[in-house]
Design a protein around this motif. Structure first.
Motif, PDB file in Angstrom:
ATOM      1  N   PRO A 173       0.821  -1.222   0.000  1.00  0.00           N
ATOM      2  CA  PRO A 173       0.000   0.000   0.000  1.00  0.00           C
ATOM      3  C   PRO A 173       0.850   1.264   0.000  1.00  0.00           C
ATOM      4  CG  PRO A 173      -0.844  -1.593   1.579  1.00  0.00           C
ATOM      5  CD  PRO A 173       0.488  -2.124   1.111  1.00  0.00           C
ATOM      6  N   GLN A 174       0.389   2.250  -0.747  1.00  0.00           N
ATOM      7  CA  GLN A 174       1.111   3.521  -0.855  1.00  0.00           C
ATOM      8  C   GLN A 174       0.141   4.688  -0.692  1.00  0.00           C
ATOM      9  OE1 GLN A 174       4.483   4.063  -1.395  1.00  0.00           O
ATOM     10  NE2 GLN A 174       4.758   1.848  -1.139  1.00  0.00           N
ATOM     11  N   GLU A 175       0.574   5.717   0.018  1.00  0.00           N
ATOM     12  CA  GLU A 175      -0.212   6.950   0.083  1.00  0.00           C
ATOM     13  C   GLU A 175       0.162   7.810  -1.120  1.00  0.00           C
ATOM     14  OE1 GLU A 175      -1.278   8.845   3.852  1.00  0.00           O
ATOM     15  OE2 GLU A 175      -0.287  10.649   3.050  1.00  0.00           O
ATOM     16  N   ILE A 176      -0.837   8.172  -1.893  1.00  0.00           N
ATOM     17  CA  ILE A 176      -0.628   8.847  -3.176  1.00  0.00           C
ATOM     18  C   ILE A 176      -1.533  10.065  -3.255  1.00  0.00           C
ATOM     19  CG2 ILE A 176      -0.849   8.588  -5.693  1.00  0.00           C
ATOM     20  CD1 ILE A 176      -0.366   5.583  -5.298  1.00  0.00           C
ATOM     21  N   ASP A 177      -1.010  11.163  -3.785  1.00  0.00           N
ATOM     22  CA  ASP A 177      -1.834  12.346  -4.048  1.00  0.00           C
ATOM     23  C   ASP A 177      -2.682  12.058  -5.286  1.00  0.00           C
ATOM     24  OD1 ASP A 177      -3.031  14.769  -4.465  1.00  0.00           O
ATOM     25  OD2 ASP A 177      -1.186  15.870  -4.900  1.00  0.00           O
ATOM     26  N   MET A 178      -3.913  11.605  -5.076  1.00  0.00           N
ATOM     27  CA  MET A 178      -4.764  11.203  -6.191  1.00  0.00           C
ATOM     28  C   MET A 178      -5.232  12.382  -7.022  1.00  0.00           C
ATOM     29  SD  MET A 178      -4.751   8.033  -6.507  1.00  0.00           S
ATOM     30  CE  MET A 178      -6.066   7.867  -7.726  1.00  0.00           C
ATOM     31  N   LEU A 179      -5.294  13.576  -6.435  1.00  0.00           N
ATOM     32  CA  LEU A 179      -5.696  14.735  -7.236  1.00  0.00           C
ATOM     33  C   LEU A 179      -4.679  14.985  -8.342  1.00  0.00           C
ATOM     34  CD1 LEU A 179      -7.801  17.000  -7.560  1.00  0.00           C
ATOM     35  CD2 LEU A 179      -6.271  18.454  -6.223  1.00  0.00           C
ATOM     36  N   ARG A 180      -3.416  14.822  -8.015  1.00  0.00           N
ATOM     37  CA  ARG A 180      -2.351  15.011  -9.013  1.00  0.00           C
ATOM     38  C   ARG A 180      -2.534  14.040 -10.173  1.00  0.00           C
ATOM     39  NH1 ARG A 180       2.671  12.257  -9.356  1.00  0.00           N
ATOM     40  NH2 ARG A 180       4.294  13.408 -10.482  1.00  0.00           N
ATOM     41  N   TRP A 181      -2.828  12.772  -9.851  1.00  0.00           N
ATOM     42  CA  TRP A 181      -2.936  11.761 -10.905  1.00  0.00           C
ATOM     43  C   TRP A 181      -4.229  11.904 -11.719  1.00  0.00           C
ATOM     44  CZ3 TRP A 181       0.660   8.510 -12.765  1.00  0.00           C
ATOM     45  CH2 TRP A 181       1.834   8.364 -12.029  1.00  0.00           C
ATOM     46  N   ILE A 182      -5.342  12.141 -11.041  1.00  0.00           N
ATOM     47  CA  ILE A 182      -6.588  12.249 -11.816  1.00  0.00           C
ATOM     48  C   ILE A 182      -6.642  13.563 -12.591  1.00  0.00           C
ATOM     49  CG2 ILE A 182      -7.910  10.670 -10.369  1.00  0.00           C
ATOM     50  CD1 ILE A 182      -9.129  13.017  -8.944  1.00  0.00           C
ATOM     51  N   SER A 183      -5.943  14.584 -12.121  1.00  0.00           N
ATOM     52  CA  SER A 183      -5.854  15.826 -12.902  1.00  0.00           C
ATOM     53  C   SER A 183      -5.045  15.591 -14.172  1.00  0.00           C
ATOM     54  CB  SER A 183      -5.221  16.941 -12.069  1.00  0.00           C
ATOM     55  OG  SER A 183      -6.033  17.283 -10.973  1.00  0.00           O
ATOM     56  N   ARG A 184      -3.955  14.833 -14.041  1.00  0.00           N
ATOM     57  CA  ARG A 184      -3.166  14.479 -15.221  1.00  0.00           C
ATOM     58  C   ARG A 184      -4.021  13.685 -16.210  1.00  0.00           C
ATOM     59  NH1 ARG A 184       2.378  11.748 -13.263  1.00  0.00           N
ATOM     60  NH2 ARG A 184       2.565  11.487 -15.530  1.00  0.00           N
ATOM     61  N   ALA A 185      -4.781  12.716 -15.675  1.00  0.00           N
ATOM     62  CA  ALA A 185      -5.632  11.907 -16.552  1.00  0.00           C
ATOM     63  C   ALA A 185      -6.732  12.748 -17.190  1.00  0.00           C
ATOM     64  CB  ALA A 185      -6.241  10.753 -15.754  1.00  0.00           C
ATOM     65  N   ALA A 186      -7.353  13.652 -16.403  1.00  0.00           N
ATOM     66  CA  ALA A 186      -8.434  14.488 -16.942  1.00  0.00           C
ATOM     67  C   ALA A 186      -7.924  15.392 -18.055  1.00  0.00           C
ATOM     68  CB  ALA A 186      -9.065  15.317 -15.824  1.00  0.00           C
ATOM     69  N   LEU A 187      -6.711  15.944 -17.873  1.00  0.00           N
ATOM     70  CA  LEU A 187      -6.133  16.771 -18.929  1.00  0.00           C
ATOM     71  C   LEU A 187      -5.869  15.945 -20.175  1.00  0.00           C
ATOM     72  CD1 LEU A 187      -4.928  19.377 -20.028  1.00  0.00           C
ATOM     73  CD2 LEU A 187      -2.763  18.775 -18.938  1.00  0.00           C
ATOM     74  N   GLU A 188      -5.354  14.728 -19.985  1.00  0.00           N
ATOM     75  CA  GLU A 188      -5.058  13.894 -21.144  1.00  0.00           C
ATOM     76  C   GLU A 188      -6.340  13.438 -21.843  1.00  0.00           C
ATOM     77  OE1 GLU A 188      -2.229  12.183 -23.770  1.00  0.00           O
ATOM     78  OE2 GLU A 188      -2.269  13.833 -22.318  1.00  0.00           O
ATOM     79  N   LEU A 189      -7.405  13.208 -21.088  1.00  0.00           N
ATOM     80  CA  LEU A 189      -8.690  12.828 -21.679  1.00  0.00           C
ATOM     81  C   LEU A 189      -9.219  13.927 -22.587  1.00  0.00           C
ATOM     82  CD1 LEU A 189     -10.297  11.144 -18.555  1.00  0.00           C
ATOM     83  CD2 LEU A 189     -10.020  10.025 -20.777  1.00  0.00           C
ATOM     84  N   ILE A 190      -9.208  15.171 -22.103  1.00  0.00           N
ATOM     85  CA  ILE A 190      -9.717  16.266 -22.940  1.00  0.00           C
ATOM     86  C   ILE A 190      -8.703  16.618 -24.021  1.00  0.00           C
ATOM     87  CG2 ILE A 190      -8.860  18.107 -21.421  1.00  0.00           C
ATOM     88  CD1 ILE A 190     -12.063  18.123 -23.586  1.00  0.00           C
ATOM     89  N   ALA A 191      -7.413  16.430 -23.737  1.00  0.00           N
ATOM     90  CA  ALA A 191      -6.391  16.747 -24.742  1.00  0.00           C
ATOM     91  C   ALA A 191      -6.535  15.844 -25.956  1.00  0.00           C
ATOM     92  CB  ALA A 191      -5.000  16.619 -24.140  1.00  0.00           C
ATOM     93  N   GLN A 192      -6.631  14.526 -25.718  1.00  0.00           N
ATOM     94  CA  GLN A 192      -6.703  13.595 -26.848  1.00  0.00           C
ATOM     95  C   GLN A 192      -8.070  13.600 -27.519  1.00  0.00           C
ATOM     96  OE1 GLN A 192      -5.024   9.688 -26.606  1.00  0.00           O
ATOM     97  NE2 GLN A 192      -3.454  10.267 -25.138  1.00  0.00           N
ATOM     98  N   SER A 193      -9.139  13.517 -26.724  1.00  0.00           N
ATOM     99  CA  SER A 193     -10.472  13.443 -27.330  1.00  0.00           C
ATOM    100  C   SER A 193     -11.012  14.807 -27.721  1.00  0.00           C
ATOM    101  CB  SER A 193     -11.452  12.772 -26.361  1.00  0.00           C
ATOM    102  OG  SER A 193     -11.549  13.513 -25.160  1.00  0.00           O
ATOM    103  N   GLY A 194     -10.557  15.855 -27.048  1.00  0.00           N
ATOM    104  CA  GLY A 194     -11.064  17.192 -27.345  1.00  0.00           C
ATOM    105  C   GLY A 194     -10.193  17.985 -28.289  1.00  0.00           C
ATOM    106  N   LEU A 195      -8.863  17.876 -28.122  1.00  0.00           N
ATOM    107  CA  LEU A 195      -7.955  18.731 -28.879  1.00  0.00           C
ATOM    108  C   LEU A 195      -7.072  17.963 -29.861  1.00  0.00           C
ATOM    109  CD1 LEU A 195      -6.742  20.989 -25.922  1.00  0.00           C
ATOM    110  CD2 LEU A 195      -8.711  21.330 -27.420  1.00  0.00           C
ATOM    111  N   GLY A 196      -7.114  16.617 -29.805  1.00  0.00           N
ATOM    112  CA  GLY A 196      -6.259  15.839 -30.696  1.00  0.00           C
ATOM    113  C   GLY A 196      -4.788  16.053 -30.404  1.00  0.00           C
ATOM    114  N   HIS A 197      -4.453  16.109 -29.123  1.00  0.00           N
ATOM    115  CA  HIS A 197      -3.077  16.375 -28.703  1.00  0.00           C
ATOM    116  C   HIS A 197      -2.800  15.579 -27.434  1.00  0.00           C
ATOM    117  CE1 HIS A 197       0.628  18.724 -28.239  1.00  0.00           C
ATOM    118  NE2 HIS A 197       0.350  18.781 -26.956  1.00  0.00           N
ATOM    119  N   SER A 198      -1.557  15.228 -27.178  1.00  0.00           N
ATOM    120  CA  SER A 198      -1.186  14.517 -25.960  1.00  0.00           C
ATOM    121  C   SER A 198      -0.236  15.375 -25.134  1.00  0.00           C
ATOM    122  CB  SER A 198      -0.515  13.184 -26.294  1.00  0.00           C
ATOM    123  OG  SER A 198      -0.111  12.526 -25.102  1.00  0.00           O
ATOM    124  N   PHE A 199      -0.572  15.549 -23.865  1.00  0.00           N
ATOM    125  CA  PHE A 199       0.281  16.275 -22.937  1.00  0.00           C
ATOM    126  C   PHE A 199       1.116  15.343 -22.068  1.00  0.00           C
ATOM    127  CE2 PHE A 199      -2.906  19.769 -23.410  1.00  0.00           C
ATOM    128  CZ  PHE A 199      -2.026  20.808 -23.672  1.00  0.00           C
TER     129      PHE A 199
END
Length: 565
Positions: A173-199
């Motif tokens: 088990p690891q303590e992880i800042d999940m906001l950091r990870w889901i924010s990265r994922a949310a940006l990548e979701l809109i980047a690829q599906s919304g803007l056709g770009h990968s961050f």
């Protein structure tokens, strides 16, 4: 005339205008009688801020809750220098504000100017027929048919997130800042599906893209200036854009300069993305297919649709850009930058996902049911779930709906009347003089605050357990009182995504993102609360988690992840 003398004259003019405005508003509110004087409400706690310091307090949850408990669905509150405003969540009143009379109850000048400054002339900063024209162009890209095409991309990114977190938990088990990870994922979701770009590749040791860091910092920085922003509609009229930018550079106000620098960075990043996409479309299908999204992303579809649109429906380049871009039209020269779709999709979705994970960490019995449902469905289909199956998982859907009900990312919104009007009430109230009030005359230029969360948690509609997080409520028929109230929200009797002509255009997109990410994470991990830190959610413009403490404002969500059995 020298630049210094020009600046001096501009400052003098603004000060004269500001003092005159303050005197006029004060006399108007404290001397002239108002139609709102008979409406009960909390006393003003500040001569110049009224109740705004309480309403916009980052820890204002209890004030909003007590306001609803003590005064019910309609209350009078005080704004700057005694300005009388209404706080409302009466269903019939909301229907008139949001749907029937939406052209009378417009976005406030502060909201429009703030979004125009930060996001550009997109959906967030246009009104009336202008706004309707933009929505007409955007509606097709948020259709169910297009959502189906996005599912493989959503699963790919969600699985990348899962795999990286799995590596983090491989030794226990690891303590992880999940906001950091889901924010990265949310940006990548809109980047690829919304803007056709990968961050972001979402690899374990890769730092978040600077774009996501800036985005997360921008929202609380803007919110911290909420009172000062009331003067923005007048400040943007002083001089030219280049003059205002020069004035900001000389300003001792650090936060103002930080906002300028954040916008400059986003401009440089987004301009590169946009020009790349524009070149690919000009070069033809082969070049488009080589890009992320292969031309199926929202921005590519929107750009092509605009090329094929009639002259009447075609959007100017600056407006087209502002749907996924924005530009500093007032404080700087008008240069486009990606913002409107990106900002709305990342901050609200990551906030809703973060809240859901936090709640699941506190309710392991709910978490276990979600995990079992997802695993059973994936075994049936042999892997990632198709669109229809993903969106219809009953318990996962109930968890998402209940989180969005009790904890909408945005708790309230404001409107301003553009002419004298009368607001009818579904449930009459008793005035200060004891009279029964079934409709309220409202003068022009009156601010009305709509309590979105207050409506979502109204015990008269949702029952005595309205403030409890109970996903099971969505697995049974909803209360008759709720069905009969006709709450004007676009989604599940909720005001979370608004309603009417300014309803959230991407609400189906957001729900699909949430379910794709949750289906990947909940199948794989057991999530529990942090062993060392307590989480507090700040009532900023978009609710944001931080570590509880008097000085903590850094957005973060530490949770403990372990591989599920």
């Amino acid at each position: 005339m020298t630049l210094l003398s020009t600046l001096t004259l501009a400052i003098e003019a603004f000060l004269i205008y500001a003092v005159s405005w303050v005197v006029w508003r004060t006399l108007r509110q404290y001397v002239v009688q108002s139609c709102l004087d008979n409406i009960p409400g909390p006393p003003s706690v500040s001569l110049w801020k009224g109740n705004l310091g309480q309403i916009f307090d980052t820890n204002g949850w209890n004030f909003h809750l007590n306001l609803a408990k003590k005064y019910g669905q309609v209350a009078k509150v005080h704004g700057l220098f005694g300005d009388k405003q209404l706080y409302i969540y009466d269903p019939k009143a909301m229907h008139h504000i949001i749907v029937k009379d939406q052209d009378i109850y417009e976005e406030t000048s502060l909201f429009i100017q703030s979004n125009l400054v930060i996001f550009g002339p997109g959906l967030l900063s246009t009104l009336g027929s202008h706004h309707k024209k933009q929505r007409k162009m955007l509606n097709p890209v948020f259709s169910i048919a297009h959502m189906r095409q996005m599912v493989p991309t959503f699963h790919k990114i969600s699985n990348q997130l899962r795999d990286s977190l799995t590596q983090r938990c491989s030794d226990g088990p690891q303590e992880i800042d999940m906001l950091r990870w889901i924010s990265r994922a949310a940006l990548e979701l809109i980047a690829q599906s919304g803007l056709g770009h990968s961050f972001d590749s979402l690899k374990k040791d890769e730092l978040p893209h600077a774009y996501i860091v800036v985005m997360k910092k921008l929202q609380p920085t803007i919110f911290s200036m909420v009172i000062a922003r009331n003067f923005l509609p007048w400040l943007v009229k002083i001089g030219t854009p280049s003059f205002r930018r020069w004035a900001i550079s000389l300003s001792p106000w650090k936060k103002l300069r930080e906002i300028r620098d954040m916008v400059d960075f986003m401009h440089e990043t987004s301009l590169e993305i946009y020009n790349s996409k524009k070149r690919a479309i000009a070069e033809g299908d082969e070049a488009v297919l080589k890009q992320v999204g292969q031309g199926k992303d929202i921005m590519s579809i929107l750009m092509r649709a605009n090329l094929e649109a009639s002259d009447e429906d075609k959007l100017p380049d600056e407006e087209l850009l502002a749907q996924a871009l924005s530009f500093m039209t007032h404080f700087t020269e008008p240069i486009p930058i990606y913002r409107t779709l990106t900002f709305a999709a990342v901050d609200t979705t990551s906030g809703a996902l973060g809240r859901t994970l936090h709640l699941l960490s506190e309710h392991p019995e709910v978490q276990a049911k979600v995990r079992e449902e997802i695993r059973t469905a994936k075994e049936k289909f042999g892997g990632d779930l198709p669109y229809d199956e993903l969106v219809s998982l009953p318990y996962l859907d109930a968890v998402c709906r209940e989180t969005l009900r009790l904890y909408p990312p945005i708790s309230y919104l404001s409107r301003t009347t553009r002419k004298d009007t009368v607001l009818p009430l579904q449930d009459p109230i008793r005035g200060i003089d004891g009279s029964i009030i079934s409709e309220i005359p409202i003068p022009s230029n009156t601010n009305v605050i709509v309590g979105l969360r207050a409506s979502n948690t109204n015990p008269q509609l949702w029952g005595s357990d309205a403030l409890e997080w109970k996903p099971e409520r969505w697995l049974s028929p909803l209360p008759d009182a709720l069905q009969e109230a006709h709450v004007p929200g676009i989604y599940s009797n909720l005001m979370t995504f608004l309603g009417g002509g300014r309803a959230c255009i991407g609400f189906k997109f957001s729900q699909l993102e949430m379910k794709a990410v949750l289906s990947a994470l909940m199948e794989t991990f057991e999530i529990s609360t942090s062993a060392t830190e307590e989480i507090a959610w700040n009532m900023t413009a978009i609710a944001t988690p931080t570590i509880k403490g008097p000085t903590s404002m850094m957005p973060q969500l530490p949770l403990t992840l372990a591989l599920a059995k």
